[in-house]
Design a protein around this motif. Structure first.
Motif, PDB file in Angstrom:
ATOM      1  N   ARG A 711       1.378  -1.623  -0.393  1.00 23.77           N
ATOM      2  CA  ARG A 711      -0.401  -0.150   0.233  1.00 23.77           C
ATOM      3  C   ARG A 711       1.073   1.321  -0.185  1.00 23.77           C
ATOM      4  NH1 ARG A 711      -2.781  -3.277   3.475  1.00 23.77           N
ATOM      5  NH2 ARG A 711      -4.624  -4.020   2.809  1.00 23.77           N
ATOM      6  N   PHE A 712       0.343   1.795  -0.374  1.00 16.95           N
ATOM      7  CA  PHE A 712       0.994   3.127  -1.426  1.00 16.95           C
ATOM      8  C   PHE A 712       0.730   4.196  -0.744  1.00 16.95           C
ATOM      9  CE2 PHE A 712       3.625   6.578  -3.343  1.00 16.95           C
ATOM     10  CZ  PHE A 712       5.150   5.829  -3.459  1.00 16.95           C
ATOM     11  N   ALA A 713       1.013   5.359  -0.435  1.00 17.57           N
ATOM     12  CA  ALA A 713       0.327   6.941   0.264  1.00 17.57           C
ATOM     13  C   ALA A 713       1.544   8.111  -0.339  1.00 17.57           C
ATOM     14  CB  ALA A 713       0.531   7.158   1.370  1.00 17.57           C
ATOM     15  N   VAL A 714       0.894   9.183  -0.584  1.00 17.66           N
ATOM     16  CA  VAL A 714       1.559  10.991  -0.989  1.00 17.66           C
ATOM     17  C   VAL A 714       0.961  11.571  -0.241  1.00 17.66           C
ATOM     18  CG1 VAL A 714       2.804  12.698  -2.629  1.00 17.66           C
ATOM     19  CG2 VAL A 714       2.275   9.519  -3.569  1.00 17.66           C
ATOM     20  N   ILE A 715       1.616  12.242   0.696  1.00 14.49           N
ATOM     21  CA  ILE A 715       1.525  13.403   2.617  1.00 14.49           C
ATOM     22  C   ILE A 715       2.290  14.379   0.799  1.00 14.49           C
ATOM     23  CG2 ILE A 715       1.598  13.646   3.988  1.00 14.49           C
ATOM     24  CD1 ILE A 715       0.008  11.313   3.997  1.00 14.49           C
ATOM     25  N   GLY A 716       1.243  15.339   1.212  1.00 11.25           N
ATOM     26  CA  GLY A 716       1.634  16.512   1.325  1.00 11.25           C
ATOM     27  C   GLY A 716       2.165  17.753   1.798  1.00 11.25           C
ATOM     28  N   VAL A 717       3.446  17.880   2.022  1.00 12.79           N
ATOM     29  CA  VAL A 717       3.569  18.931   3.015  1.00 12.79           C
ATOM     30  C   VAL A 717       3.955  20.217   2.336  1.00 12.79           C
ATOM     31  CG1 VAL A 717       4.962  16.785   4.066  1.00 12.79           C
ATOM     32  CG2 VAL A 717       5.848  17.958   2.413  1.00 12.79           C
ATOM     33  N   GLY A 718       4.071  21.041   3.125  1.00 16.01           N
ATOM     34  CA  GLY A 718       4.242  22.918   3.212  1.00 16.01           C
ATOM     35  C   GLY A 718       3.443  23.166   2.396  1.00 16.01           C
ATOM     36  N   ARG A 719       3.370  23.875   1.650  1.00 17.27           N
ATOM     37  CA  ARG A 719       2.524  24.975   1.028  1.00 17.27           C
ATOM     38  C   ARG A 719       1.029  23.444  -0.293  1.00 17.27           C
ATOM     39  NH1 ARG A 719       6.259  28.709   0.707  1.00 17.27           N
ATOM     40  NH2 ARG A 719       5.075  30.355   2.046  1.00 17.27           N
ATOM     41  N   PHE A 720       1.981  22.631  -0.352  1.00 20.07           N
ATOM     42  CA  PHE A 720       1.004  21.554  -1.292  1.00 20.07           C
ATOM     43  C   PHE A 720       0.145  21.038  -0.030  1.00 20.07           C
ATOM     44  CE2 PHE A 720      -0.358  18.855  -3.656  1.00 20.07           C
ATOM     45  CZ  PHE A 720      -0.276  17.674  -3.984  1.00 20.07           C
ATOM     46  N   GLY A 721       0.061  19.945   0.848  1.00 17.29           N
ATOM     47  CA  GLY A 721      -0.649  20.139   2.490  1.00 17.29           C
ATOM     48  C   GLY A 721      -1.091  21.126   2.458  1.00 17.29           C
ATOM     49  N   GLY A 722      -1.245  22.301   2.583  1.00 14.20           N
ATOM     50  CA  GLY A 722      -1.797  23.911   2.862  1.00 14.20           C
ATOM     51  C   GLY A 722      -2.986  24.181   2.183  1.00 14.20           C
ATOM     52  N   ARG A 723      -2.627  23.052   0.439  1.00 14.91           N
ATOM     53  CA  ARG A 723      -3.425  24.024  -0.125  1.00 14.91           C
ATOM     54  C   ARG A 723      -3.065  25.297  -0.396  1.00 14.91           C
ATOM     55  NH1 ARG A 723      -9.583  21.634  -0.242  1.00 14.91           N
ATOM     56  NH2 ARG A 723      -9.438  21.538  -1.696  1.00 14.91           N
ATOM     57  N   GLU A 724      -2.075  25.754  -0.336  1.00 14.59           N
ATOM     58  CA  GLU A 724      -1.521  27.071  -0.688  1.00 14.59           C
ATOM     59  C   GLU A 724      -0.571  27.210  -2.028  1.00 14.59           C
ATOM     60  OE1 GLU A 724      -0.261  27.736   3.426  1.00 14.59           O
ATOM     61  OE2 GLU A 724      -1.963  27.962   3.668  1.00 14.59           O
ATOM     62  N   LEU A 725      -0.577  26.522  -3.175  1.00 18.78           N
ATOM     63  CA  LEU A 725       0.690  26.445  -3.740  1.00 18.78           C
ATOM     64  C   LEU A 725       0.129  27.399  -4.330  1.00 18.78           C
ATOM     65  CD1 LEU A 725       0.850  22.554  -5.433  1.00 18.78           C
ATOM     66  CD2 LEU A 725       2.627  24.173  -4.402  1.00 18.78           C
ATOM     67  N   GLY A 726       1.202  28.282  -5.353  1.00 20.01           N
ATOM     68  CA  GLY A 726       1.597  29.083  -6.474  1.00 20.01           C
ATOM     69  C   GLY A 726       1.777  28.600  -7.286  1.00 20.01           C
ATOM     70  N   TYR A 727       2.026  29.390  -8.594  1.00 21.29           N
ATOM     71  CA  TYR A 727       1.808  28.790  -9.908  1.00 21.29           C
ATOM     72  C   TYR A 727       3.193  28.820 -10.192  1.00 21.29           C
ATOM     73  CZ  TYR A 727      -2.252  31.342 -11.911  1.00 21.29           C
ATOM     74  OH  TYR A 727      -3.695  32.492 -10.912  1.00 21.29           O
ATOM     75  N   GLY A 728       4.270  29.435  -8.830  1.00 17.42           N
ATOM     76  CA  GLY A 728       5.824  27.800  -9.489  1.00 17.42           C
ATOM     77  C   GLY A 728       5.946  27.994  -8.124  1.00 17.42           C
ATOM     78  N   SER A 729       5.425  26.767  -7.255  1.00  8.37           N
ATOM     79  CA  SER A 729       6.031  26.030  -5.953  1.00  8.37           C
ATOM     80  C   SER A 729       6.090  24.539  -6.103  1.00  8.37           C
ATOM     81  CB  SER A 729       4.650  26.207  -4.479  1.00  8.37           C
ATOM     82  OG  SER A 729       4.207  27.506  -5.092  1.00  8.37           O
ATOM     83  N   ASP A 730       7.047  24.286  -5.424  1.00  9.78           N
ATOM     84  CA  ASP A 730       7.257  22.634  -5.692  1.00  9.78           C
ATOM     85  C   ASP A 730       6.122  21.762  -5.261  1.00  9.78           C
ATOM     86  OD1 ASP A 730      10.831  22.837  -5.896  1.00  9.78           O
ATOM     87  OD2 ASP A 730       9.512  23.484  -6.792  1.00  9.78           O
ATOM     88  N   ALA A 731       6.244  20.908  -5.613  1.00  9.58           N
ATOM     89  CA  ALA A 731       5.326  20.497  -4.793  1.00  9.58           C
ATOM     90  C   ALA A 731       6.585  19.289  -3.264  1.00  9.58           C
ATOM     91  CB  ALA A 731       4.579  18.882  -5.352  1.00  9.58           C
ATOM     92  N   ASP A 732       5.922  19.692  -2.545  1.00  7.60           N
ATOM     93  CA  ASP A 732       6.528  19.287  -1.500  1.00  7.60           C
ATOM     94  C   ASP A 732       5.792  17.964  -0.406  1.00  7.60           C
ATOM     95  OD1 ASP A 732       7.519  22.468  -0.150  1.00  7.60           O
ATOM     96  OD2 ASP A 732       8.717  20.864  -0.507  1.00  7.60           O
ATOM     97  N   VAL A 733       6.313  16.695  -0.776  1.00 10.85           N
ATOM     98  CA  VAL A 733       6.207  15.346  -0.299  1.00 10.85           C
ATOM     99  C   VAL A 733       6.043  14.478   1.145  1.00 10.85           C
ATOM    100  CG1 VAL A 733       4.429  15.492  -2.542  1.00 10.85           C
ATOM    101  CG2 VAL A 733       6.565  14.144  -2.189  1.00 10.85           C
ATOM    102  N   LEU A 734       6.047  13.472   1.283  1.00 12.16           N
ATOM    103  CA  LEU A 734       6.346  11.827   1.889  1.00 12.16           C
ATOM    104  C   LEU A 734       5.512  10.958   1.345  1.00 12.16           C
ATOM    105  CD1 LEU A 734       5.773  13.472   5.763  1.00 12.16           C
ATOM    106  CD2 LEU A 734       7.860  13.776   4.474  1.00 12.16           C
ATOM    107  N   PHE A 735       6.741  10.278   1.113  1.00  9.94           N
ATOM    108  CA  PHE A 735       5.581   8.847   0.275  1.00  9.94           C
ATOM    109  C   PHE A 735       5.549   7.849   1.653  1.00  9.94           C
ATOM    110  CE2 PHE A 735       5.890  10.179  -3.255  1.00  9.94           C
ATOM    111  CZ  PHE A 735       7.525  11.144  -4.279  1.00  9.94           C
ATOM    112  N   VAL A 736       4.837   6.783   2.483  1.00  9.84           N
ATOM    113  CA  VAL A 736       4.938   6.286   3.422  1.00  9.84           C
ATOM    114  C   VAL A 736       4.070   4.833   2.721  1.00  9.84           C
ATOM    115  CG1 VAL A 736       2.371   7.278   3.815  1.00  9.84           C
ATOM    116  CG2 VAL A 736       3.975   5.820   4.779  1.00  9.84           C
ATOM    117  N   HIS A 737       4.621   3.645   2.927  1.00 16.61           N
ATOM    118  CA  HIS A 737       4.059   2.408   2.644  1.00 16.61           C
ATOM    119  C   HIS A 737       3.978   1.575   3.098  1.00 16.61           C
ATOM    120  CE1 HIS A 737       7.718  -0.544   1.787  1.00 16.61           C
ATOM    121  NE2 HIS A 737       8.097   0.571   2.460  1.00 16.61           N
TER     122      HIS A 737
END
Length: 995
Positions: A711-737
């Motif tokens: 089982r595999f999940a992607v966890i958004g962190v930073g602005r990604f997890g906060g649903r605050e991304l801008g047009y130029g933002s990277d997608a900060d993530v954690l991976f868990v399985h």
């Protein structure tokens, strides 16, 4: 070698050496053929010095694998011991995929690069003729030609010769090739060769000794009868020889082609005979030739065949060339020809056209040639075939200012160098600047730009192109075209001067170019032109109500060219009042939205739909992306489909943002900037989550079908997890399985690692779209830690080793893709860390403050103005977010409202809980919203991310318009920003630092 995933020293060094795919590079270095040299630091340093280290290493492995067993040690030993060879060979391999292919097919040809003596630095025509002497058919000629080309490219990429010398050597090689081709043709038809005399006259860049790596070689053929031969029979024989010569050079064989030989500059062009006698040529030029033909003859040079006949031709046509300026309408004809060239460039390519476009190479060449032809009648010092030599002569003679000539000289050399390196990569005839980030990176590095090659290249290119265009207009012409559109129905056509004055009054910086666009859009009697004439008066006013009206009109022409034949397009703009105004706002507000629209022009339809600008829900996006991925035959196609959805939805979001910020006649501008920021952040975050989910599904299907062994999940962190991304933002993530029942844990870990690698590969495939970068550096142990862990491993780590900053990073963690149950369990695991019972102790608070203070001093870019840096500057995003997060970690254990990943929601909850006064909460909220809007504006305007206000005046003005400031008030905007963030910093000092 250590596994790259463990960040071995070699892996890190590969990154520092410029490799973009260090994992693949590490695997290539493990190739058996490189065993004797793989650990030698000299090799890695040399690879890192190339334009594209990844390409150079791949080419080296292919070359080594192609060697005979007894040849391989020689190659490797010479590679390490001889720096000149090493630089030459790896330099070519890192700049030219095509020459790497040649070396793989002809593995002994690397010996052509061994010598490095004085005579080898600047070989002449005779040297190239010797290099082609053994060629006896088209195939062997191509092989020998590529071998000679290899040596030129090596000198070029190593800087042994400059761009002018490279072009001259290429012209000499072309001359030698034409002579060899004529020799082969004559040997195949000795009876034809015996009865005629044939001279080959080079034209264009070959004639001017300034040839490209890949270019048509323009020629004119002159024939005559050998002694005792009938003239008609001799011309027929010469025609057969000339035709055979052209086929030898132009036709494709197993070794590819050399270059097309183009004889269309001959009298009457394609309709005229291929070979004429000298008398026939002169009769045509004296009676029928057009102005452009004399301009072309300026570069005529006899290069092959009968030298006496060639010399007679040059001697005869030279006076005609230098009398051409006396022809009626000569200057106007030359100017009209240049305009026609620009107008014929496809609209989608004009901004990337290095040769023919405005500010391109042809602007320099036409300006120089016109001045030569006008002033060369009485000044023989101007009689040069080579552009740079002629420019120097014009400056020396006072016809061009020295400063102007120096600027044109530098710009021309830079643009020619770009053209050379673009063509060298695949040896294809192109003058378009690539759009792909990797291609631009290789191109920039090949030009010696190493710090930020793409940004530096684009900046230098645009600067030089601007210089060329300005000086071209100054030296060549300032065209005033006829009026091109009826500005009101039934209004008579304006004079050129009046039309130009009207556009200048509206704020267009380049009225002549604007007139040209208007002519292209509205001239003619078609229904399409009639609708455009109705639309354009209003559209021009809407474009003028922006910081860059010229860009708005240019973009409108591009979209119209792309969709002009689509029945619904102009009907939509005519009949749906909001659509036309919305389109005008979007096209004149910056680069991002128009660039997205050019790659998906059908998205214009969104602007006429009342619901078209409403963001789609995460569920709808996810469903569409996963359905598109499910239909795809392979993972690459799947991700391309997901990117297509992303491109359209990015445009929808950007267009809605621009229109809401500007407002329209029917819909006033949004008065709540916070609502705009929230809407954009949610839309971009949902879109990113759907795209990541699509890439995950494609990665799983490519290796495991529908079910991953874990089982595999992607966890958004930073602005990604906060649903605050801008047009130029990277997608900060954690991976868990979590391994599925019955699956070995090691097997599950390998599967999880593999799916991450495949996701990253798919998302990094070359594209012209804004990049989507996945960043996992906020994981436990940062870059040093494993990329993915089981949920049990996370639990063990957080129980024993977790640091305060890691708990803080988890404040904005939220599942975004993959197994939802596993994602929910991960959130249950981390809640006690990010919302610690009884809050933080004093030591933890001090540690957070220390980290923040350290970040402020160490991460601020050198030279940046701290009062205008939106992320790290005074009162910027970092200040507000750390302050809010400190309150969350201290009080969320007994204030449920603080348990949110969203900054503004947490700030509002802190105020509701009495942790911050209303006025201070408002100050922080305003600063955070403003800094976020500035970052979004910079991306919308420039098409690339940035944390500071632009320095260029038009871009700064466009940011101001997006933020609601009137034209000419950018100073007020900057003052307001400094005032807002200064007040926020005072609150931060009080609440965060306790001062």
């Amino acid at each position: 070698m250590t596994v790259p995933g463990r960040r071995s020293s070699t892996f890190i060094r590969l990154l520092r050496s410029g490799f973009t795919d260090p994992s693949a590079a590490a695997r290539l270095l493990e190739s058996a053929v490189l065993a004797p040299v793989r650990t030698d630091p000299v090799l890695l340093d040399a690879l890192g010095a190339t334009a594209d280290p990844d390409l150079a290493l791949l080419g080296l492995v292919r070359l080594a694998e192609a060697q005979q067993p007894d040849e391989l040690p020689v190659l490797l030993d010479t590679l390490l011991s001889a720096k000149p060879l090493r630089d030459r060979l790896l330099g070519v391999l890192g700049a030219s995929e095509a020459l790497a292919d040649h070396l793989a097919r002809h593995p002994r040809d690397w010996h052509a690069l061994v010598t490095y003596e004085a005579a080898d630095l600047h070989p002449g025509l005779a040297d190239f003729e010797r290099g082609l002497a053994d060629a006896h058919d088209p195939v062997t000629l191509r092989i020998a030609y590529r071998r000679c080309l290899l040596s030129i490219a090596a000198r070029d990429v190593c800087g042994t010769i400059d761009v002018a010398e490279t072009a001259a050597e290429l012209a000499d090689l072309a001359t030698a090739t034409l002579r060899a081709a004529l020799r082969i043709a004559s040997a195949a038809a000795p009876e034809d060769a015996a009865c005629c005399r044939l001279a080959v006259i080079a034209m264009g860049k070959c004639g001017g000794n300034e040839l490209n790596y890949v270019s048509d070689v323009d020629v004119i053929f002159v024939g005559d009868a050998a002694k005792g031969t009938d003239e008609g029979k001799a011309v027929q024989a010469a025609t057969r020889l000339a035709s055979h010569l052209m086929r030898i050079c132009s036709e494709t064989t197993v070794e590819g082609t050399i270059w097309p030989v183009d004889a269309n500059l001959r009298p009457e062009g394609r309709n005229g005979p291929l070979v004429r006698t000298l008398a026939s040529h002169l009769a045509y030029y004296q009676r029928w030739a057009k102005t452009w033909e004399f301009q072309a003859l300026l570069k005529a040079r006899a290069v092959a065949g009968d030298p006496e006949l060639g010399a007679q031709y040059i001697e005869a046509i030279t006076p005609l060339v230098w009398q051409a300026a006396e022809r009626e309408n000569f200057v106007a004809d030359v100017q009209k020809m240049r305009r026609r060239v620009v107008d014929n460039i496809p609209a989608a390519q004009v901004d990337r056209e290095l040769k023919l476009g405005p500010g391109g190479l042809r602007d320099v060449e036409f300006a120089v040639q016109l001045l030569q032809l006008v002033h060369g009648r009485s000044d023989a010092t101007l009689h040069s075939r080579t552009t740079l030599d002629a420019l120097h002569a014009l400056a020396a003679g006072g016809y061009v200012g020295r400063a102007d000539a120096a600027q044109l000289h530098d710009a021309y050399r830079f643009l020619r160098a770009m053209e050379h390196r673009i063509q060298l990569y695949r040896l294809r005839r192109t003058h378009l600047v690539p759009e792909d980030e990797n291609d631009l990176r290789r191109l920039g590095r090949s030009m010696g730009l190493r710090t930020e090659p793409v940004a530096e290249l684009n900046k230098a290119w645009r600067r030089h192109a601007s210089v060329v265009r300005r000086l071209h207009e100054k030296l060549f012409y300032r065209p005033l075209l006829d009026a091109v559109a009826q500005l009101t129905p039934g209004e008579t056509r304006l004079s050129p001067r009046a039309a130009g004055q009207r556009l200048e009054a509206l704020g267009y910086a380049d009225p002549s170019t604007a007139l040209r666009h208007l002519e292209a859009l509205a001239s003619g009697v078609s229904r399409k032109a009639a609708i455009q004439r109705t639309l354009l008066p209003v559209m021009l006013g809407w474009f003028a109500d922006s910081a860059d009206p010229d860009a708005g009109l240019l973009n409108f022409r591009k979209v119209s060219d792309a969709l002009g034949r689509t029945p619904w397009y102009l009907r939509l703009l005519r009949d749906e009042g909001a659509a036309a105004e919305n389109l005008a706002r979007v096209l004149s507000a910056g680069r991002l939205a128009p660039d997205l629209l050019m790659r998906a022009p059908e998205a214009v339809a969104l602007l006429g739909d009342p619901e078209g600008l409403q963001p789609r829900t995460h569920e709808a996006l996810e469903q569409e992306v996963l359905a598109a991925v499910g239909r795809a035959e392979d993972p690459e196609t799947a991700v391309a489909a997901a990117r297509g959805v992303r491109r359209r939805e990015l445009f929808r979001t950007a267009a809605a943002d621009i229109i809401a910020s500007y407002g329209t006649e029917d819909s006033p501008a949004e008065t709540d900037p916070g609502a705009l920021v929230d809407r954009v952040g949610r839309a971009l975050s949902d879109l990113t989550a759907a795209t990541v989910g699509g890439a995950l599904r494609a990665a799983v299907r490519s290796h495991w079908g529908d079910t991953l062994p874990t089982r595999f999940a992607v966890i958004g962190v930073g602005r990604f997890g906060g649903r605050e991304l801008g047009y130029g933002s990277d997608a900060d993530v954690l991976f868990v399985h979590e391994p599925r029942e019955g699956v070995d844990e090691q097997e599950a870990a390998k599967a999880a690692q593999a799916v991450i690698a495949e996701m990253r590969r798919l998302l990094q495939l070359p594209t012209a779209d804004p990049p989507l970068l996945i960043d996992a550096d906020l994981r436990p142990e940062g870059r040093s830690g494993p990329l993915v862990r089981t949920i049990a491993s996370y639990a063990a780590y957080y129980r024993r080793w977790s640091l305060t900053w890691e708990s803080q990073a988890l404040l904005r963690a939220e599942p975004v893709a993959g197994d939802s149950g596993l994602g929910a369990r991960f959130i249950d695991l981390i809640d006690p860390l990010r919302y610690p019972a009884e809050g933080l102790d004093d030591n933890a608070v001090r540690e957070i403050r220390r980290l923040k203070a350290r970040m402020e001093t160490e991460r601020m870019p050198r030279g940046a103005d701290p009062t205008l840096h939106t992320k790290l500057g005074r009162g910027g995003l970092s200040d507000v977010e750390w302050t809010v997060q400190l309150m969350q970690m201290r009080h969320a254990w007994n204030e449920p409202g603080l348990r949110t990943t969203r900054t503004r929601e947490a700030l509002a909850a802190a105020h509701a809980a009495g942790l911050i006064p209303a006025d201070e909460a408002q100050i922080l909220d305003e600063a955070w919203v403003l800094a976020t809007r500035v970052r979004n504006a910079v991306m919308l305007v420039r098409g690339r991310a940035g944390d500071t206000f632009p320095s260029e005046a038009r871009e700064l003005g466009a940011v101001g318009r997006y933020l609601g400031y009137a034209e000419g008030t950018v100073g007020e905007m900057l003052d307001d920003y400094r005032r807002t963030t200064r007040r926020a910093r005072a609150v931060v000092d009080d609440l965060f630092y306790g001062s």
